[in-house]
Design a protein around this motif. Structure first.
Motif, mmCIF file in Angstrom:
data_model
loop_
_atom_site.group_PDB
_atom_site.id
_atom_site.type_symbol
_atom_site.label_atom_id
_atom_site.label_comp_id
_atom_site.label_asym_id
_atom_site.label_seq_id
_atom_site.Cartn_x
_atom_site.Cartn_y
_atom_site.Cartn_z
ATOM 1 N N CYS A 332 0.840 -1.210 0.000
ATOM 2 C CA CYS A 332 0.000 0.000 0.000
ATOM 3 C C CYS A 332 0.870 1.253 0.000
ATOM 4 O O CYS A 332 0.566 2.233 -0.688
ATOM 5 N N GLY A 333 1.946 1.213 0.777
ATOM 6 C CA GLY A 333 2.855 2.357 0.799
ATOM 7 C C GLY A 333 3.501 2.586 -0.547
ATOM 8 O O GLY A 333 3.612 3.733 -1.011
ATOM 9 N N TYR A 334 3.937 1.503 -1.188
ATOM 10 C CA TYR A 334 4.506 1.600 -2.536
ATOM 11 C C TYR A 334 3.514 2.237 -3.508
ATOM 12 O O TYR A 334 3.839 3.175 -4.240
ATOM 13 N N GLY A 335 2.293 1.728 -3.526
ATOM 14 C CA GLY A 335 1.296 2.188 -4.485
ATOM 15 C C GLY A 335 0.925 3.642 -4.279
ATOM 16 O O GLY A 335 0.824 4.418 -5.238
ATOM 17 N N MET A 336 0.750 4.033 -3.022
ATOM 18 C CA MET A 336 0.382 5.418 -2.737
ATOM 19 C C MET A 336 1.533 6.357 -3.054
ATOM 20 O O MET A 336 1.326 7.468 -3.578
ATOM 21 N N ALA A 337 2.753 5.945 -2.767
ATOM 22 C CA ALA A 337 3.915 6.781 -3.068
ATOM 23 C C ALA A 337 4.084 6.960 -4.572
ATOM 24 O O ALA A 337 4.409 8.061 -5.050
ATOM 25 N N LEU A 338 3.841 5.901 -5.330
ATOM 26 C CA LEU A 338 4.005 5.977 -6.783
ATOM 27 C C LEU A 338 2.977 6.915 -7.400
ATOM 28 O O LEU A 338 3.321 7.822 -8.172
ATOM 29 N N VAL A 339 1.710 6.730 -7.074
ATOM 30 C CA VAL A 339 0.681 7.538 -7.733
ATOM 31 C C VAL A 339 0.729 8.989 -7.275
ATOM 32 O O VAL A 339 0.557 9.913 -8.078
ATOM 33 N N SER A 340 1.014 9.243 -5.994
ATOM 34 C CA SER A 340 1.081 10.628 -5.531
ATOM 35 C C SER A 340 2.318 11.325 -6.083
ATOM 36 O O SER A 340 2.270 12.521 -6.414
ATOM 37 N N GLY A 341 3.423 10.590 -6.228
ATOM 38 C CA GLY A 341 4.610 11.171 -6.840
ATOM 39 C C GLY A 341 4.378 11.539 -8.287
ATOM 40 O O GLY A 341 4.789 12.619 -8.748
ATOM 41 N N LEU A 342 3.704 10.675 -9.023
ATOM 42 C CA LEU A 342 3.391 10.972 -10.420
ATOM 43 C C LEU A 342 2.447 12.167 -10.535
ATOM 44 O O LEU A 342 2.584 12.991 -11.448
ATOM 45 N N GLN A 343 1.471 12.267 -9.634
ATOM 46 C CA GLN A 343 0.564 13.410 -9.661
ATOM 47 C C GLN A 343 1.336 14.716 -9.449
ATOM 48 O O GLN A 343 1.104 15.716 -10.134
ATOM 49 N N GLU A 344 2.252 14.714 -8.494
ATOM 50 C CA GLU A 344 3.069 15.907 -8.256
ATOM 51 C C GLU A 344 3.896 16.249 -9.499
ATOM 52 O O GLU A 344 3.994 17.411 -9.898
ATOM 53 N N VAL A 345 4.487 15.234 -10.110
ATOM 54 C CA VAL A 345 5.320 15.451 -11.294
ATOM 55 C C VAL A 345 4.506 16.057 -12.427
ATOM 56 O O VAL A 345 4.936 17.007 -13.100
ATOM 57 N N GLN A 346 3.308 15.560 -12.657
ATOM 58 C CA GLN A 346 2.512 16.042 -13.779
ATOM 59 C C GLN A 346 1.998 17.456 -13.529
ATOM 60 O O GLN A 346 1.702 18.182 -14.476
ATOM 61 N N ARG A 347 1.911 17.883 -12.287
ATOM 62 C CA ARG A 347 1.571 19.273 -12.001
ATOM 63 C C ARG A 347 2.759 20.199 -12.221
ATOM 64 O O ARG A 347 2.615 21.325 -12.691
ATOM 65 N N ILE A 348 3.942 19.719 -11.843
ATOM 66 C CA ILE A 348 5.144 20.544 -11.896
ATOM 67 C C ILE A 348 5.651 20.711 -13.321
ATOM 68 O O ILE A 348 6.072 21.802 -13.733
#
Length: 422
Positions: A332-348
């Protein structure tokens, strides 16, 4: 996703209705699924290579890390290259490279050099898929008015990681030709998905030769210096596969003598549970994440603190139930870290360096795959002094420190368009 990136994507599409009807992003997602399958099918077989083929624990963990040697250059070069040449010409060879890697691994089960090189090829294919395929899916999704590109890319990868590991473990434990059959299955998947991607339209036309900068200039990623990327994404990224590698590489190795006589099957089960948990949380991760704060990253790090504590417990008691619980939470930690990191990247990221910044993010995530080799080296160098329960407890403390750091910067340096992102 910014309005400019949507407009840029829509400007390159001849018709909106065609892509809405056919959902062609699915074909690219299938390609990403295939290369992720190839990247992770080797993981549950680590126990097999150690117990039945005579490789040491450090050597086996080095094979696991070997594909990072392929991933990182492929990410850093192919992401910007696809911004320059278009997504199709860079992404289409990925499944062929993945198939070549599986063929080498299948024929080199007793030869370290061949296994190593096969893993590197698997990494090259996965690097292409993660950087270029993810951007392609994002742009295809934007054509239909969807902002689910990050979630779709993350779930495609996680599904491939999970099913690749699960099927390979089952075939190696109970099927014929344990060192060959799983890889042959993967080759077939690569052929089918590679052919499917041929029909997908380009979303980013090649930059005309007269307008191209030097390639070395294209490899520069200005948004990698964005303060939010440095202060929120960078502390989170290594935990993505750091957590995953503990769940489906380190813990299964510790459980090999406590698996009820089925170490490969248990390794595969732990992989499927970890990645299945990651897949499930990714389905709701976009709702947890918000553009106004680092809530997704903080939730991910909270889960990771708990997961590392549970890993320490599992390493102490060495029971199957404890190992499976730890794997699920770490997943769960892996999955949440991956998707939230990608969301941040696509905003930046701006429209001209989306693939490049995605590549930088994924490169940082894959530093986590050095964890098993480092831990094996530490425990062999200082047996009885450095123990896995102590190491995982220290990991929980480090994750908590990362949480505190990100928390103090949660609402700082938000991208200018953040308020427009749903």
């Amino acid at each position: 996703m910014t309005e400019n990136s949507v407009k840029g994507s829509e400007a390159t599409t001849p018709t909106r209705t065609t892509d809405t009807r056919t959902g062609r992003w699915i074909l690219v997602a299938a390609g990403m699924f295939a290369v992720a399958w190839g990247g992770n099918e080797f993981t549950p077989l680590l126990v097999m290579y150690r117990l039945e083929h005579g490789f040491s624990a450090i050597t086996v963990d080095t094979f696991l890390f070997a594909y990072v040697i392929g991933i990182v250059p492929a990410l850093l070069v192919c992401g910007p290259l696809s911004d320059r040449l278009g997504r199709r010409p860079v992404m289409l060879p990925a499944t062929a490279v993945a198939a070549a890697g599986s063929i080498l691994i299948a024929i080199g089960a007793d030869t370290a050099a061949i296994l190593f090189f096969g893993r590197v090829l698997s990494g090259v294919a996965l690097g292409i898929g993660m950087a270029v395929g993810g951007s392609w899916i994002k742009e295809l999704s934007a054509r239909t008015g969807s902002s689910a590109g990050a979630r779709r890319a993350a779930m495609s990868l996680t599904a491939g990681f999970a099913l690749g590991a699960g099927v390979a473990g089952v075939l190696a434990q109970w099927g014929p030709w344990p060192t060959h059959l799983a890889y042959l299955v993967h080759v077939g998947i690569c052929v089918v998905t590679g052919l499917g991607m041929i029909s997908v339209p380009e979303t980013r036309p090649a930059v005309p030769s007269a307008d191209r900068r030097r390639l070395v200039d294209d490899l520069k990623i200005p948004s990698a210096g964005h303060k939010r990327f440095l202060l929120v994404v960078v502390p989170l990224a290594p935990w993505v596969f750091g957590a995953a590698s503990v769940a489906y590489a380190v813990l299964p190795s510790l459980m090999a003598d406590h698996s009820g006589g089925h170490p490969i099957a248990l390794s595969a089960l732990m992989s499927v549970i970890a990645l299945g948990s990651g897949f499930a949380i990714q389905a709701v991760g976009r709702r947890i994440d918000t553009p106004d704060a680092a809530r997704g990253a903080l939730v991910a790090l909270t889960i990771l603190v708990v997961g590392m504590v549970l890993a320490a417990w599992a390493a102490s008691v060495l029971t199957i139930v404890a190992a499976l619980i730890a794997a699920a939470v770490l997943g769960c930690g892996y999955g949440m870290a991956l998707v939230s990191g990608l969301q941040e990247v696509q905003r930046i990221a701006g429209p001209d360096d989306l693939a490049g910044l995605t590549a930088v993010f994924y490169s940082l995530t894959y530093l986590g795959f050095a964890v098993p080799a480092i831990l094996s080296a530490l425990t062999e160098a200082w047996p009885g002094v450095v123990t896995y329960p102590a190491i995982f407890t220290a990991g929980a403390v480090i994750a908590a420190v990362c949480w505190a750091f990100v928390r103090t910067r949660s609402t700082h340096h938000l991208p200018a368009e953040a308020s427009k992102i749903s």
